[in-house]
Each structure stands twice: as C-alpha cells, then as structure tokens.
Design a protein around this motif. Sequence first.
Motif, PDB file in Angstrom:
ATOM      1  N   VAL A  70       0.851  -1.189   0.000  1.00 23.44           N
ATOM      2  CA  VAL A  70       0.000   0.000   0.000  1.00 23.44           C
ATOM      3  C   VAL A  70       0.886   1.239   0.000  1.00 23.44           C
ATOM      4  CG1 VAL A  70      -1.792   1.304   1.202  1.00 23.44           C
ATOM      5  CG2 VAL A  70      -1.787  -1.198   1.312  1.00 23.44           C
ATOM      6  N   LEU A  71       0.589   2.187  -0.884  1.00 29.33           N
ATOM      7  CA  LEU A  71       1.198   3.511  -0.850  1.00 29.33           C
ATOM      8  C   LEU A  71       0.170   4.455  -0.242  1.00 29.33           C
ATOM      9  CD1 LEU A  71       2.796   3.546  -4.423  1.00 29.33           C
ATOM     10  CD2 LEU A  71       3.929   3.042  -2.236  1.00 29.33           C
ATOM     11  N   SER A  72       0.488   5.007   0.920  1.00 27.65           N
ATOM     12  CA  SER A  72      -0.499   5.773   1.685  1.00 27.65           C
ATOM     13  C   SER A  72      -0.088   7.226   1.827  1.00 27.65           C
ATOM     14  CB  SER A  72      -0.664   5.148   3.080  1.00 27.65           C
ATOM     15  OG  SER A  72      -1.467   5.969   3.901  1.00 27.65           O
ATOM     16  N   GLY A  73      -1.034   8.114   1.507  1.00 25.31           N
ATOM     17  CA  GLY A  73      -0.785   9.543   1.674  1.00 25.31           C
ATOM     18  C   GLY A  73      -2.050  10.278   2.060  1.00 25.31           C
ATOM     19  N   HIS A  74      -1.901  11.475   2.599  1.00 22.45           N
ATOM     20  CA  HIS A  74      -3.066  12.302   2.902  1.00 22.45           C
ATOM     21  C   HIS A  74      -3.164  13.434   1.889  1.00 22.45           C
ATOM     22  CE1 HIS A  74      -0.776  15.672   4.739  1.00 22.45           C
ATOM     23  NE2 HIS A  74      -0.022  14.749   5.297  1.00 22.45           N
ATOM     24  N   THR A  75      -4.381  13.926   1.688  1.00 17.95           N
ATOM     25  CA  THR A  75      -4.630  14.953   0.678  1.00 17.95           C
ATOM     26  C   THR A  75      -4.840  16.334   1.269  1.00 17.95           C
ATOM     27  OG1 THR A  75      -7.012  14.492   0.707  1.00 17.95           O
ATOM     28  CG2 THR A  75      -5.667  13.262  -0.879  1.00 17.95           C
ATOM     29  N   ASP A  76      -5.022  16.438   2.575  1.00 16.48           N
ATOM     30  CA  ASP A  76      -5.264  17.749   3.178  1.00 16.48           C
ATOM     31  C   ASP A  76      -3.944  18.457   3.468  1.00 16.48           C
ATOM     32  OD1 ASP A  76      -4.921  15.675   5.124  1.00 16.48           O
ATOM     33  OD2 ASP A  76      -5.635  17.021   6.694  1.00 16.48           O
ATOM     34  N   VAL A  77      -4.024  19.783   3.514  1.00 17.50           N
ATOM     35  CA  VAL A  77      -2.856  20.623   3.804  1.00 17.50           C
ATOM     36  C   VAL A  77      -3.231  21.624   4.888  1.00 17.50           C
ATOM     37  CG1 VAL A  77      -1.931  20.386   1.465  1.00 17.50           C
ATOM     38  CG2 VAL A  77      -3.446  22.312   1.989  1.00 17.50           C
ATOM     39  N   VAL A  78      -2.214  22.281   5.454  1.00 15.72           N
ATOM     40  CA  VAL A  78      -2.459  23.280   6.493  1.00 15.72           C
ATOM     41  C   VAL A  78      -2.771  24.628   5.857  1.00 15.72           C
ATOM     42  CG1 VAL A  78      -1.026  22.087   8.185  1.00 15.72           C
ATOM     43  CG2 VAL A  78       0.005  23.805   6.688  1.00 15.72           C
ATOM     44  N   PRO A  79      -3.367  25.551   6.623  1.00 24.54           N
ATOM     45  CA  PRO A  79      -3.744  26.858   6.054  1.00 24.54           C
ATOM     46  C   PRO A  79      -2.528  27.692   5.643  1.00 24.54           C
ATOM     47  CG  PRO A  79      -4.936  26.406   8.098  1.00 24.54           C
ATOM     48  CD  PRO A  79      -3.866  25.366   7.998  1.00 24.54           C
ATOM     49  N   VAL A  80      -2.808  28.699   4.813  1.00 23.62           N
ATOM     50  CA  VAL A  80      -1.770  29.634   4.375  1.00 23.62           C
ATOM     51  C   VAL A  80      -2.013  31.029   4.931  1.00 23.62           C
ATOM     52  CG1 VAL A  80      -1.350  28.344   2.264  1.00 23.62           C
ATOM     53  CG2 VAL A  80      -3.025  30.203   2.243  1.00 23.62           C
ATOM     54  N   GLU A  81      -3.146  31.256   5.573  1.00 22.55           N
ATOM     55  CA  GLU A  81      -3.460  32.584   6.100  1.00 22.55           C
ATOM     56  C   GLU A  81      -2.376  33.054   7.063  1.00 22.55           C
ATOM     57  OE1 GLU A  81      -6.928  31.125   4.247  1.00 22.55           O
ATOM     58  OE2 GLU A  81      -5.729  30.187   5.813  1.00 22.55           O
ATOM     59  N   GLY A  82      -1.974  34.315   6.902  1.00 20.02           N
ATOM     60  CA  GLY A  82      -0.974  34.902   7.785  1.00 20.02           C
ATOM     61  C   GLY A  82       0.454  34.584   7.408  1.00 20.02           C
ATOM     62  N   GLN A  83       0.656  33.794   6.352  1.00 19.51           N
ATOM     63  CA  GLN A  83       2.004  33.446   5.910  1.00 19.51           C
ATOM     64  C   GLN A  83       2.395  34.303   4.706  1.00 19.51           C
ATOM     65  OE1 GLN A  83       2.011  29.171   5.191  1.00 19.51           O
ATOM     66  NE2 GLN A  83       2.503  28.769   7.325  1.00 19.51           N
ATOM     67  N   ALA A  84       3.655  34.682   4.663  1.00 20.45           N
ATOM     68  CA  ALA A  84       4.164  35.541   3.585  1.00 20.45           C
ATOM     69  C   ALA A  84       4.717  34.672   2.457  1.00 20.45           C
ATOM     70  CB  ALA A  84       5.244  36.472   4.123  1.00 20.45           C
ATOM     71  N   TRP A  85       3.874  34.359   1.495  1.00 17.58           N
ATOM     72  CA  TRP A  85       4.272  33.561   0.343  1.00 17.58           C
ATOM     73  C   TRP A  85       4.798  34.469  -0.771  1.00 17.58           C
ATOM     74  CZ3 TRP A  85       3.870  28.214  -0.861  1.00 17.58           C
ATOM     75  CH2 TRP A  85       3.424  27.414   0.209  1.00 17.58           C
ATOM     76  N   SER A  86       5.800  33.975  -1.509  1.00 15.88           N
ATOM     77  CA  SER A  86       6.363  34.726  -2.627  1.00 15.88           C
ATOM     78  C   SER A  86       5.557  34.534  -3.902  1.00 15.88           C
ATOM     79  CB  SER A  86       7.814  34.302  -2.875  1.00 15.88           C
ATOM     80  OG  SER A  86       8.601  34.499  -1.719  1.00 15.88           O
ATOM     81  N   SER A  87       4.661  33.560  -3.913  1.00 16.28           N
ATOM     82  CA  SER A  87       3.824  33.281  -5.075  1.00 16.28           C
ATOM     83  C   SER A  87       2.529  32.668  -4.577  1.00 16.28           C
ATOM     84  CB  SER A  87       4.544  32.334  -6.049  1.00 16.28           C
ATOM     85  OG  SER A  87       4.932  31.132  -5.399  1.00 16.28           O
ATOM     86  N   ASP A  88       1.597  32.466  -5.483  1.00 14.47           N
ATOM     87  CA  ASP A  88       0.317  31.858  -5.140  1.00 14.47           C
ATOM     88  C   ASP A  88       0.573  30.455  -4.582  1.00 14.47           C
ATOM     89  OD1 ASP A  88      -2.174  30.618  -5.046  1.00 14.47           O
ATOM     90  OD2 ASP A  88      -2.827  31.396  -6.987  1.00 14.47           O
ATOM     91  N   PRO A  89       0.201  30.189  -3.323  1.00 13.85           N
ATOM     92  CA  PRO A  89       0.501  28.878  -2.730  1.00 13.85           C
ATOM     93  C   PRO A  89      -0.214  27.724  -3.413  1.00 13.85           C
ATOM     94  CG  PRO A  89      -0.910  30.163  -1.277  1.00 13.85           C
ATOM     95  CD  PRO A  89      -0.466  31.087  -2.365  1.00 13.85           C
ATOM     96  N   PHE A  90      -1.273  28.012  -4.160  1.00 15.16           N
ATOM     97  CA  PHE A  90      -2.018  26.941  -4.816  1.00 15.16           C
ATOM     98  C   PHE A  90      -1.786  26.933  -6.335  1.00 15.16           C
ATOM     99  CE2 PHE A  90      -4.355  27.780  -0.858  1.00 15.16           C
ATOM    100  CZ  PHE A  90      -4.147  26.549  -0.250  1.00 15.16           C
ATOM    101  N   GLU A  91      -0.639  27.440  -6.733  1.00 17.77           N
ATOM    102  CA  GLU A  91      -0.184  27.342  -8.118  1.00 17.77           C
ATOM    103  C   GLU A  91       1.300  26.975  -8.080  1.00 17.77           C
ATOM    104  OE1 GLU A  91       0.340  30.072 -12.152  1.00 17.77           O
ATOM    105  OE2 GLU A  91      -0.963  30.743 -10.529  1.00 17.77           O
ATOM    106  N   MET A  92       1.635  25.778  -8.490  1.00 11.22           N
ATOM    107  CA  MET A  92       3.012  25.305  -8.375  1.00 11.22           C
ATOM    108  C   MET A  92       3.927  26.074  -9.323  1.00 11.22           C
ATOM    109  SD  MET A  92       4.444  21.389  -8.546  1.00 11.22           S
ATOM    110  CE  MET A  92       4.779  21.330 -10.315  1.00 11.22           C
ATOM    111  N   VAL A  93       5.039  26.572  -8.789  1.00  9.45           N
ATOM    112  CA  VAL A  93       6.025  27.286  -9.595  1.00  9.45           C
ATOM    113  C   VAL A  93       7.404  26.726  -9.294  1.00  9.45           C
ATOM    114  CG1 VAL A  93       4.662  29.399  -9.707  1.00  9.45           C
ATOM    115  CG2 VAL A  93       6.304  29.103  -7.857  1.00  9.45           C
ATOM    116  N   GLU A  94       8.282  26.777 -10.284  1.00 13.71           N
ATOM    117  CA  GLU A  94       9.657  26.306 -10.120  1.00 13.71           C
ATOM    118  C   GLU A  94      10.592  27.490  -9.997  1.00 13.71           C
ATOM    119  OE1 GLU A  94      13.203  23.872 -12.489  1.00 13.71           O
ATOM    120  OE2 GLU A  94      11.122  23.740 -13.202  1.00 13.71           O
TER     121      GLU A  94
END
Length: 386
Positions: A70-94
């Motif tokens: 079995v390969l087991s993983g979870h799909t939920d993530v923690v919130p982003v509110e109050g965090q200083a992101w350099s890009s949209d956290p829900f758009e993957m960038v390289e």
Amino acid sequence: MPDRLSPRAILERLVGFPTVSNQPNRALIDWVADYLSGHGITPQVIDKPGAPGWKALFAHVGPQTPGGVVLSGHTDVVPVEGQAWSSDPFEMVERDGRLYGRGACDMKGFDALAIWALVEAQYAGVSRPLQLALSYDEEIGCTGVIDLIDAMAELTRASDVIVGEPTMMKVVTGHKGGLSFWVHFHGFEVHSSILHTGVSAIMWGAKLIEWANQMNDAAARRVPAGMAASFDPPYTNVHVGPISGGTAHNITAKDCSFGLGFRVVPGETLDQYRDDLMREVKALEAQMKAVREEAWIEVTERFTLPPFAPVQDNTAEGLARRLTGDNSDNFVSYATEASHFQTAGYKVAVCGPGSIGVAHQPDEYLSLSQLQAGEQFMRDLVADLS
C-alpha cells in the motif's frame, strides 16, 4: 485514453486544489478517480461520515492475491493565512531547482508519485499487488485514515504499507504518538476589585498551563531510557496551542479555552498521560468550586494517535531499505498515519520525499532532486513487484 502524466504534472494538478483541512477535498479526489479510471483502474471512494465533501480513495492494481504493498498519503494541507508567500501557494512554480506550493512537500509530492506508480504498475502487469490509499483530515489528528483502513477491508489484504511523509527518502520506523484535548475553564465573573470572590477562568487556566510547563521540565531532567532516547526531545512533551478568554480588563474571566496535547514516545501509553491530566484537572476544579460552586472545567478529547514503534520482521521496512539503500536508524517526533496502519496489523515504514523542515512553512517546496529520488523509488518498486 488520457495521457500518462509525469509525477511532476500530477503534482502540479494536486497543488492546484486548495485542500486545506477545513475545506472539502472532493474536487481533488474526483480528479484522481477520473484519472485512474481512464487507465483501467477502478478506484473506491468513500465519504467522510456526515460530511460528504470530504472523501478518501483507495485502489488496487495487480492480481487479487494477498501480500501486496500500500502507498499511503493524505490529501489535506495546512492553512496559508498569515504566511508571507512569494507566489500563489495553490499554483506550483519552479524556482532554483525547487517546486513551490502548499502541500508540495507535505505530502502531495508523495501522492503524485504514488498515483503515477499505480498507473505504471497497471501497464507493467505486476505479479504482486500495488494499492493506493489517499485520506483526509490527517492534519487535524490523523482521524480520516481510520475510516479508510476499515473500508480497505473490501480489498484483497495487503501486507506492507509505505506512508510517504517527508523523510528525505530515509526510512523511518518509529515516531511519537499524539493525545489532544480542548480544555474549557468555566469561571465566575465578578468585578476585578473583588477578585477573591469570583473565579477567573484565565488565571485558573494558567495553573494548568504551568502544570504542563512543570511536566516538561521534569521530563527534560530525567535520563532518557529505552525508545525515548532515540527521539528529539527524548521524552513525552506537553504543548498548549490556541488560547482565548476574558471579557474586559476589570472583570474576572468567565471563560478560558485552549488546546492541550501530548507527544508520547513509544514505550509509554496514552492512558497514563490522560490519567495525569484528568487528575490535575480534578484537583484544580475542586479548588475552583471551593470559591464558587458554579465554576468547573470541561475537557473534550479531540483525537488519539498511538505511538509508532519498531517491530521485528518488518517486511515494509525491509522493502523500503532495499529500494532506498538506507540502513540508518531514523525516529521522528512528528506523527503520521503509520501507527493506525500498524494497529490494524500491517507492516509499516515511513518514507517519502522532501524535508519536514519546510512543511507547513510559507514558500513550502519540494526540490527537484527529491522528486527525482522519489520517482526512482517508485520505478524500482514497480520493477520489484513485477
């Protein structure tokens, strides 16, 4: 027939679903189910009881024989509110050899690899089964996987589980358990000038918080023994999280509420710490009632997660070590769904790409090198099962 997406392309899709724990994950699970179905795999989707917007998924590839992986993983993530992101956290960038996005490390990177591996196993025609298990509500106490494990009884029973939390592709065979409570002190309001005639929920709550500090201090002074010595810190610790209460500066607080939890080392039991807490709560409540009978303490248990401990003849550990070449001893203080699988009778190891040091942080990322290492692991796994 849809294209066979690369692990990176799947990860980009998964990051795009904002599956924060307090939001439904249905859209992500529906996408995974459709993708697998397009490749001839029949997934099973189960609803969270009473909350159909939250879903889990499991699937089976290969012969209907016991002893699969079995390969087991979870799909939920923690919130982003109050965090200083350099890009949209829900758009993957390289950037600079890293793939940034919420959940890229914890743990949609592994999820993407597991989905990819299941499709590859379908086309390879594996002779030993490979299964996929995707859960919800891991970030709020590893609670969703309990129903998922029960539902997996519909599948042919596997023997080994790889839980893909970020370990930098090291093999982890032990972690602390968790015991979480919400504590509500019910006080009695009076004017603060006659404080002694009332019960300040905040001031009495502070006594329990100080008890937690004393528990940690005493544990830190003890010489660690047994499994505890393998962890950092080498003891069970008590933590107080969110706290709220009070009405006004000149009124004794009617209410004070906070989260309180234990990180329990293997070799110790959740019951002993539950008993310790309730003993202290009972003593404090008696003192509060001696001032005002109306005062009391309400304790709500939020979740329990047994410690994950090494076991003899762990075939999942042997498999993960063979595929990674890692023979080091690794124990972590964070918790995973591994202990629930272990309690259900599976052999379990924790091994996945990425560093726990960037999980939950702003600008969370998965390095390209770790994604590549995870892809090689999955290639070797499919070959091993073939």
